[in-house]
Design an enzyme around this catalytic site. Structure first.
Site, PDB file in Angstrom:
ATOM      1  N   ASP A 152     -38.405 -57.471 -11.209  1.00 38.80           N
ATOM      2  CA  ASP A 152     -37.134 -57.348 -11.909  1.00 38.80           C
ATOM      3  C   ASP A 152     -37.155 -58.329 -13.093  1.00 38.80           C
ATOM      4  O   ASP A 152     -38.049 -59.164 -13.228  1.00 38.80           O
ATOM      5  CB  ASP A 152     -35.946 -57.596 -10.963  1.00 38.80           C
ATOM      6  CG  ASP A 152     -34.648 -56.981 -11.504  1.00 38.80           C
ATOM      7  OD1 ASP A 152     -34.602 -56.599 -12.693  1.00 38.80           O
ATOM      8  OD2 ASP A 152     -33.662 -56.897 -10.744  1.00 38.80           O
TER       9      ASP A 152
ATOM     10  N   GLU B  76     -23.638 -56.353 -12.341  1.00 33.82           N
ATOM     11  CA  GLU B  76     -24.376 -57.408 -11.628  1.00 33.82           C
ATOM     12  C   GLU B  76     -23.454 -58.560 -11.236  1.00 33.82           C
ATOM     13  O   GLU B  76     -22.272 -58.371 -10.940  1.00 33.82           O
ATOM     14  CB  GLU B  76     -25.582 -57.849 -12.456  1.00 33.82           C
ATOM     15  CG  GLU B  76     -26.551 -56.668 -12.711  1.00 33.82           C
ATOM     16  CD  GLU B  76     -27.879 -57.077 -13.318  1.00 33.82           C
ATOM     17  OE1 GLU B  76     -28.457 -58.105 -12.930  1.00 33.82           O
ATOM     18  OE2 GLU B  76     -28.367 -56.337 -14.195  1.00 33.82           O
TER      19      GLU B  76
END
Ligand code: BGC
Ligand code: BGC
Length: 636
Positions: free
Chosen positions: A342, A533
């Protein structure tokens, strides 16, 4: 210069096809007009392509890897054997579009470029996307070995960075709809819109099984139930990967693994996030049963890439855990595709960057989503290889996996945007599908027996965020965080109401619920403003004071009050459930939010059920929670 490169590439490709089309057996000569060709033993190689009917020509001396009639493994081995260490490290590198300087693709031989949330061309439209990605591709093809790059995007609810693309409901809404066929169709439509712009790698679906709705990524998941997540994520992946034209689109189950198990208060994110990227302390059995299980299904269904998770398990960052990334993912689940990190997640493994890099690569990360500084990553990894801290075999293994996926996708045969699909981006058909999905995701929380509403009603008051595309789309839309307003074309809930009611019906719009007239029906749209997020981590997910004010004002003027909650997760509704006659959850319905009105007025059937429990008190949230107000599966 880039544009010229593309034309040259195109001409060559077209010419080669033309030669084959007339059945000529002669070899089309390839000249790669390029100053980067340094070790030019390859420069005058000849190539024959596989014919469109699959009949292979004999050939390539030198570049056997370009011969599509060979097996993927043969092509991979042939290409790998020609590569220098620098070229291998380049393949392992993925940089975000905003950090790619002119010439970087060629200089590093980048394996991949991605658009993060909001990584868009200056003029954000589908054609400009195709131009941008094709230009990177030409640059990649122009260097010595001409390895196509793979362009990655987070098309998590449609090709959502692109203005004009179809924005589907976020996954939590699709979990409410619970319809695998619908999700499959959405995967297919998303792949088509991506291909049109040259993006063939999708960082989706999210396989998280979120256990705490305070997490800002709750809406990216289908449900808090493993079986629902498994069923729908596999359907999405299959739809996405079903388009039978080159390059094949690949999906990316993420984030490996147990990102949905993170615990409140464990995040160490510098911007004060509370749960996202944090730690889970669950035992191995629970990790396997609840969180690993969907990966098994996704891999069996043909997942070719997987993304790691920022989070840690029992205090150790997952990007550095060989027991998980190689032990579980490879040995237990049999995954032989590409594992990508990521966004900068490797950097979090250890304060010492070199230690972080060595740990991650040895743990099994094949490609690093760097995403900013290629030089630092490549330089560090190169030194580590030269010093023997990362074995060359590990590098070869990583590059093999990357190349294998590229060959399987047919990127070497068709690396460019499929421009004849451009009219499909945001097409009527795709929008109709998104609108149906928005309708199917509506869940009545209370008062469902009063639906559908009467379409020939005299007067309707519409209040709140009913006319806002950005709010309905949520995060991961045009920008990373998303934002309110007219950020992309769409049909709002208000538009849906106007279309559903009779020609005689008067629709009054008052954002704050002020009015002098009374109406038979009031529709008040409240909930959450866009976020993504950890920015969306909140301690008490609830309606705001402003929302309660709008509801109370509207209540005073209408006979039947319908509250529509637009949110990425269940919210504490407080007195709204007493004031309203009907409350529905609409989740984040996307650009075609008009579908929500279709469900309210009976244009579409109401079939949604809760994909996770809905609490009405804080002690019903998070681990060890009390019995919820409404259970998963509820519809009422
Ligand atoms: C997210 C990923 C995403 C990546 C690229 C990260 O911050 O965690 O889900 O794929 O960014 O945008
Ligand atoms: C990017 C996102 C990424 C995030 C990670 C943002 O700037 O746009 O794609 O997920 O950073 O922190």
């Amino acid at each position: 210069m880039k544009a010229q490169g593309r034309l040259a590439g195109r001409c060559w490709y077209t010419l080669a096809l033309a030669v084959l089309a007339v059945g000529a057996l002669s070899v089309a000569a390839v000249s790669r007009d390029d100053e980067h060709v340094s070790e030019n033993d390859e420069q005058s190689d000849s190539v024959r392509l596989k014919t469109p009917t699959g009949k292979a020509e004999s050939v390539p001396e030198g570049r056997r890897y370009l011969d599509a009639s060979l097996s993927v493994d043969e092509r991979v081995e042939d290409l790998l054997a020609r590569m220098t260490l620098e070229e291998k490290l380049g393949q392992m590198t993925q940089i975000e579009v905003d950090s790619v300087n002119p010439g970087d693709v060629a200089h590093y031989g980048l394996g991949s470029v991605l658009s993060g949330g909001g990584g868009v061309p200056p003029d954000n439209n589908p054609e400009a996307w195709a131009d941008m990605i094709d230009a990177f591709q030409e640059e990649a093809l122009s260097i010595r070995l001409g390895i196509p790059l793979i362009y990655g995007v987070d098309a998590v609810h449609g090709h959502n960075n692109v203005v004009g693309a179809t924005i589907f409901p976020h996954n939590i809404g699709l979990g409410a709809a619970g319809d695998a066929e619908l999700v499959r169709d959405i995967g297919e439509a998303t792949a088509i819109e991506m291909l049109a712009t040259g993006a063939s790698w999708n960082f989706a679906p999210v396989l998280a099984v979120p256990q705490d709705i305070r997490w800002g990524r709750t809406y990216e998941a289908y449900s808090d139930d493993t079986d629902i997540v498994t069923k729908l994520s596999v359907a999405f992946l299959e739809g996405l990967q079903s388009i039978e034209r080159l390059p094949l689109v690949v999906g990316t189950p993420k984030h490996f693994v147990a990102d949905g198990a993170v615990e409140w208060g464990t995040s160490e994110h510098p911007e004060g996030w509370r749960i996202d990227q944090g730690d889970t302390s669950i035992g191995e059995e629970e990790l396997r049963e609840v969180h690993l299980a969907p990966y098994k299904a996704a891999i069996d269904a043909g997942a070719r890439t997987v993304m790691g998770s920022f989070s840690s398990w029992q205090g150790v960052k997952l990007h550095g855990r060989r027991d998980v990334l190689t032990g579980m993912l490879r040995d237990d689940l049999g995954f032989d595709g590409l594992l990508v990190s990521d966004w900068g997640a490797i950097d979090q493994i250890d304060p010492d960057y070199r230690t972080a890099v060595v740990t991650a690569v040895n743990a099994g990360i094949d490609m690093n989503m760097v995403p900013y500084d290629a030089q630092r990553w490549v330089g560090t990894l190169k030194a580590a290889v030269q010093d023997g801290d990362v074995p060359l075999e590990r590098i070869d293994e990583a590059v093999r996996r990357i190349l294998r996926v590229k060959f399987e996708m047919g990127l070497f045969e068709q690396p460019f945007a499929v421009r004849e699909l451009l009219p499909e981006v945001g097409s009527k058909n795709h929008r109709a599908l998104a609108r149906r999905a928005a309708a199917a995701s509506v869940v009545p929380l209370v008062g469902g027996d009063r639906l559908p509403l009467d379409r020939s009603v005299g007067r309707v008051l519409v209040a709140g965020e009913a006319d806002d595309v950005g709010t309905a789309a949520g995060g991961w839309t045009i920008t990373w965080q998303g934002r309110r307003g007219d950020i992309t074309p769409g049909a709002t809930i208000l538009q849906g109401v106007e279309e559903a009611v009779s020609a005689e019906t008067h629709v009054e719009v008052s954002r704050l619920g002020h009015t002098d007239e009374s109406a038979e029906i009031g529709i008040v749209v409240v909930g959450e403003a866009p976020y993504a997020e950890g920015v969306g981590d909140v301690e008490v997910p609830a309606l705001s004071e402003e929302d309660h004010g709008i509801i109370a004002r509207a209540r005073a003027h209408v006979d039947t009050l319908v509250v529509v909650v637009v949110s990425g997760r269940p919210l504490l509704l407080g007195t709204a459930t007493d004031l309203a006659d009907v409350v529905v959850a609409a989740w984040l319905p996307g650009s075609e939010a008009a579908g929500v009105a279709d469900a309210l007025f009976g244009v579409e059937e109401l079939t949604g059920t809760l994909p996770m429990a809905w609490p009405d008190a804080i002690d019903q949230i998070g681990p060890g929670r009390a019995k919820p107000w409404l259970p998963r599966g509820h519809s009422g």
